[in-house]
Design an enzyme around this catalytic site. Structure first.
Site, PDB file in Angstrom:
ATOM      1  N   TYR A 145     -47.347 -25.820 -57.618  1.00 43.91           N
ATOM      2  CA  TYR A 145     -47.407 -26.803 -58.693  1.00 43.91           C
ATOM      3  C   TYR A 145     -48.688 -27.608 -58.544  1.00 43.91           C
ATOM      4  CZ  TYR A 145     -42.461 -25.886 -59.684  1.00 43.91           C
ATOM      5  OH  TYR A 145     -41.269 -25.295 -60.020  1.00 43.91           O
ATOM      6  N   ASN A 148     -34.613 -18.742 -52.069  1.00 50.26           N
ATOM      7  CA  ASN A 148     -35.559 -19.573 -52.816  1.00 50.26           C
ATOM      8  C   ASN A 148     -36.061 -20.697 -51.918  1.00 50.26           C
ATOM      9  OD1 ASN A 148     -36.721 -20.895 -55.408  1.00 50.26           O
ATOM     10  ND2 ASN A 148     -35.502 -22.511 -54.466  1.00 50.26           N
ATOM     11  N   GLU A 149     -37.369 -20.822 -51.830  1.00 44.54           N
ATOM     12  CA  GLU A 149     -37.996 -21.916 -51.077  1.00 44.54           C
ATOM     13  C   GLU A 149     -37.314 -22.128 -49.733  1.00 44.54           C
ATOM     14  OE1 GLU A 149     -38.442 -25.417 -53.518  1.00 44.54           O
ATOM     15  OE2 GLU A 149     -39.869 -24.418 -54.843  1.00 44.54           O
ATOM     16  N   GLU A 200     -42.639 -19.747 -59.518  1.00 40.27           N
ATOM     17  CA  GLU A 200     -42.643 -21.130 -59.986  1.00 40.27           C
ATOM     18  C   GLU A 200     -44.084 -21.612 -60.003  1.00 40.27           C
ATOM     19  OE1 GLU A 200     -39.868 -23.986 -58.345  1.00 40.27           O
ATOM     20  OE2 GLU A 200     -38.387 -22.404 -57.914  1.00 40.27           O
ATOM     21  N   GLU A 249     -33.610 -23.094 -64.649  1.00 41.45           N
ATOM     22  CA  GLU A 249     -32.747 -23.536 -63.551  1.00 41.45           C
ATOM     23  C   GLU A 249     -31.667 -24.461 -64.085  1.00 41.45           C
ATOM     24  OE1 GLU A 249     -33.106 -25.593 -59.101  1.00 41.45           O
ATOM     25  OE2 GLU A 249     -34.870 -25.375 -60.363  1.00 41.45           O
ATOM     26  N   GLN A 251     -40.698 -25.277 -66.235  1.00 38.09           N
ATOM     27  CA  GLN A 251     -39.515 -24.511 -66.593  1.00 38.09           C
ATOM     28  C   GLN A 251     -39.410 -24.379 -68.110  1.00 38.09           C
ATOM     29  OE1 GLN A 251     -35.825 -25.034 -64.697  1.00 38.09           O
ATOM     30  NE2 GLN A 251     -36.673 -25.926 -62.827  1.00 38.09           N
TER      31      GLN A 251
END
Length: 487
Positions: free
Chosen positions: A245, A173-174, A296, A25, A347
Site C-alpha cells: 500500500y 493471508n499476511e 493487495e 473483504e 478494495q
C-alpha cells in the site's frame, strides 16, 4: 515535447487478464450496504447484489475477485456461511468498528456474485486458526463432483449440485502480521503442510493454483526465506503473493502539490518491489512456480473522507490523485507482465482505493473505476516495449505502457504533472499504424476532483478522436488511453 517509441517487434510477454483483478473483504461496508443490500431491499438488486455494481463491473470485465479476506480470512469458518440459520460472529474488525458478521454472504452467495459479474473466484484460505483437514473439507464441499462425497451432497442440498469452479486458492493471508505473526521459516512449513493436503483434495481432471503468502512491501528477507523453504520440497506451489500500500501523503481530499508528488513517488516503489521479489524466486530457479500475485495494492489514506463519514471502517474518497496512482501502477504491471500472475486492487467498495462508494439508494463510481475501464483492453494482450525521450524530470514525467491484441495497439499514458499539460509524440517502430485513432481521457482542472452522492459524474471519461501522426496533448494530472489500428 516527449517522444514515445512503441518498439512493436519487442514483446515483453502476455499480460495475464488476472493482473486486472479485484479484492472484496468482509470489512466495514464492502459487502453489507456496499455491494450487497439483500434480496428484500428496495434498492434494485439481483439476488441481493446491487444491480448498479453488477452492471458497472461487467463493463470493465473483471477477471478475478478475491474473497473473503484479507485479515478476515484468518477467522473465517466456511460452515458459518452455508445453509440456513447462520450464526452471527465477531468479525476480525469488531474491535475497530463494533460490527458483527452475519454470514449472510457465504460461499454460495459469493460464487453467485462472481457469476453475475463474470469473474473467476480467488479464495483466501484460513491457515491461522484451522487445521489442514478443515481446509480439505471446504475444498471438498466446493470442488467434489455431484453426488461423490457427503459434502458434495450437502452442497447439492444447499442449491448447487455441480461443483464450483474455483481456480485460485491462497494459502493464508499476511502471515507475517495478522495471519499469525509467523516467521517466514515457520510459515513455509505451514504452507508445505496445508498445500499438500489441499492439492490432494482436488478431484481428478480439475486443476487449482495454490498461492503462497509472501512479503509485506519490501521485506525481501521474507521472500528469501520463503523461497528457500519451498525449494525442492515437493509441495505444490503456483505463485507467491506480496502486499504493498502506498501509505498516505496528506489529507485524502485537501492535499498539497508536494503531497501529490509524494504519493506518486510512493506508488512507483511498486516497480522496485516487483523486480526484487521476482529476483528472489529466480535466484533459486523457482521463477516458473513463483510468479508474483500482488493480491493487495492501492492507496491507504486516513479513513473518514468517504460519504459514510467514518461509519464504514477504512472508507476513503478517491480523487484524481488516486486515479493517477492506479494508472501508474497498472502501467508498471503491464511493463513487468512476464513476472506477474495476478494482482488485486484493494478494495472493491466503501474502503481503501475503492471503485465504488455506496450507501442506501446511492451508488457511484470513483475515478479509480474509470482507470480500470480505460485500461481493460490490456487484458490478455501482448505487452510492447515502450521507450520515452525527455522523461527524466520526475515531476513532469509520463508513465506509459502499451500492448497489442486483435490488430489494435492500446497505449495508456499518465501525466504526472499536476500543474502543466504534456505534449507527446507517438512513433511506432517495426509496424505501421493508422493515424486516426480513438481515445479516452480522464482529466479535471482540479487535481482534488472526486465524485460524490450529490455530484456523481464530476469525474468521468471523455471519448475523443486523436491523430497519432501529430503531437497529442495530455492535460495536467490527466490519463489517456489510445486505441490504434495496425495498418
Amino acid at each position: 515535447m516527449k517522444k514515445v517509441y512503441l518498439v512493436m517487434p519487442e514483446k515483453i510477454g502476455r499480460i495475464a487478464p488476472e493482473v486486472y483483478g479485484h479484492f472484496s473483504e468482509h470489512i466495514g461496508g464492502v459487502f453489507y450496504d456496499g455491494v450487497y443490500v439483500g434480496k428484500d431491499s428496495d434498492v434494485p438488486n439481483i439476488r441481493g447484489f446491487r444491480k448498479d455494481v453488477i452492471e458497472k463491473l461487467r463493463d470493465i470485465e473483471p477477471p478475478v475477485l478475491r474473497w473473503p479476506g484479507g485479515c478476515y480470512a484468518e477467522v473465517y469458518r466456511w460452515r458459518d456461511g452455508i445453509g440456513e440459520n447462520r450464526p452471527t460472529r465477531p468479525s476480525w474488525w469488531t474491535r475497530d468498528d463494533g460490527r458483527y458478521e452475519s454470514n449472510e454472504v457465504g460461499t454460495h452467495e459469493f460464487m453467485d456474485f462472481c457469476e453475475l459479474i463474470g469473474a473467476k473466484p480467488y479464495f483466501a484460505m484460513n491457515v491461522t486458526s484451522i487445521t489442514p483437514m478443515d481446509a480439505r473439507d471446504w475444498m471438498d464441499y466446493c470442488l467434489s463432483p455431484k453426488g461423490s462425497t457427503t459434502l458434495a451432497l450437502e452442497r447439492e442440498k444447499n442449491g448447487h449440485p455441480e461443483p464450483f469452479d474455483i481456480p485460485y486458492w491462497g494459502v493464508g493471508n499476511e502471515n507475517w502480521g495478522g495471519g499469525g505473526h509467523m516467521t517466514p521459516d515457520y510459515y513455509a512449513l505451514e504452507y508445505r503442510k496445508f498445500s499438500t493436503i489441499m492439492y490432494n483434495t482436488v478431484p481428478r481432471g480439475q486443476h487449482v493454483d495454490l498461492i503462497a503468502g509472501g512479503a509485506n512491501g519490501g521485506d525481501i528477507r521474507w521472500t528469501d526465506a520463503l523461497v528457500k523453504g519451498l525449494e525442492n520440497c515437493g509441495a505444490p506451489v503456483h505463485g507467491m503473493s506480496f502486499h504493498y500500500y502506498c501509505g498516505n501523503a496528506g489529507d485524502p481530499l485537501n492535499f498539497t502539490e508536494d503531497e501529490w508528488y509524494q504519493l506518486l513517488d510512493k506508488s512507483e516503489i511498486m516497480e522496485d518491489l516487483i523486480v526484487r521479489h521476482y529476483a528472489g524466486a529466480q535466484a533459486k530457479r523457482m521463477d516458473g512456480k513463483l510468479k508474483l500475485v500482488i493480491d493487495e495494492w492501492g492507496c491507504w489514506h486516513p479513513d473518514g473522507s468517504g460519504p459514510s463519514k467514518g461509519y464504514n471502517l477504512f472508507e476513503q474518497q478517491s480523487t484524481m490523485r488516486d486515479a493517477m496512482v492506479s494508472a501508474i501502477t497498472l502501467n508498471i504491471f503491464n511493463n513487468h507482465c512476464e513476472k506477474i500472475k495476478m494482482a488485486n486492487v484493494a478494495q472493491l467498495c466503501n474502503n481503501l482505493h475503492a471503485l465504488f462508494l455506496a450507501g442506501g439508494e446511492h451508488c457511484i463510481t470513483t475515478p479509480t473505476y474509470h482507470v480500470f475501464k480505460m485500461y481493460k483492453e490490456h487484458q490478455g494482450a501482448d505487452a510492447v516495449r515502450c521507450v520515452t525521450e525527455n522523461n527524466s524530470d520526475r515531476r513532469s514525467a509520463i508513465s506509459v505502457s502499451a500492448s497489442e491484441k486483435n490488430g489494435y495497439v492500446t497505449v495508456t499514458l499518465a501525466n504526472r504533472s499536476c500543474t502543466d499539460d504534456a505534449e507527446i509524440s507517438l512513433e511506432s517502430l517495426g509496424a505501421s499504424v493508422e493515424a486516426n485513432a480513438k481515445a479516452m481521457l480522464l482529466a479535471e482542472d482540479d487535481m482534488h476532483a472526486h465524485n460524490t452522492f450529490e455530484d456523481p459524474e464530476r469525474v468521468t471519461i471523455k471519448e475523443i478522436d486523436v491523430d497519432v501522426s501529430k503531437p497529442i496533448t495530455i492535460p495536467k494530472a490527466g490519463i489517456m488511453s489510445i486505441s490504434i489500428k495496425l495498418a
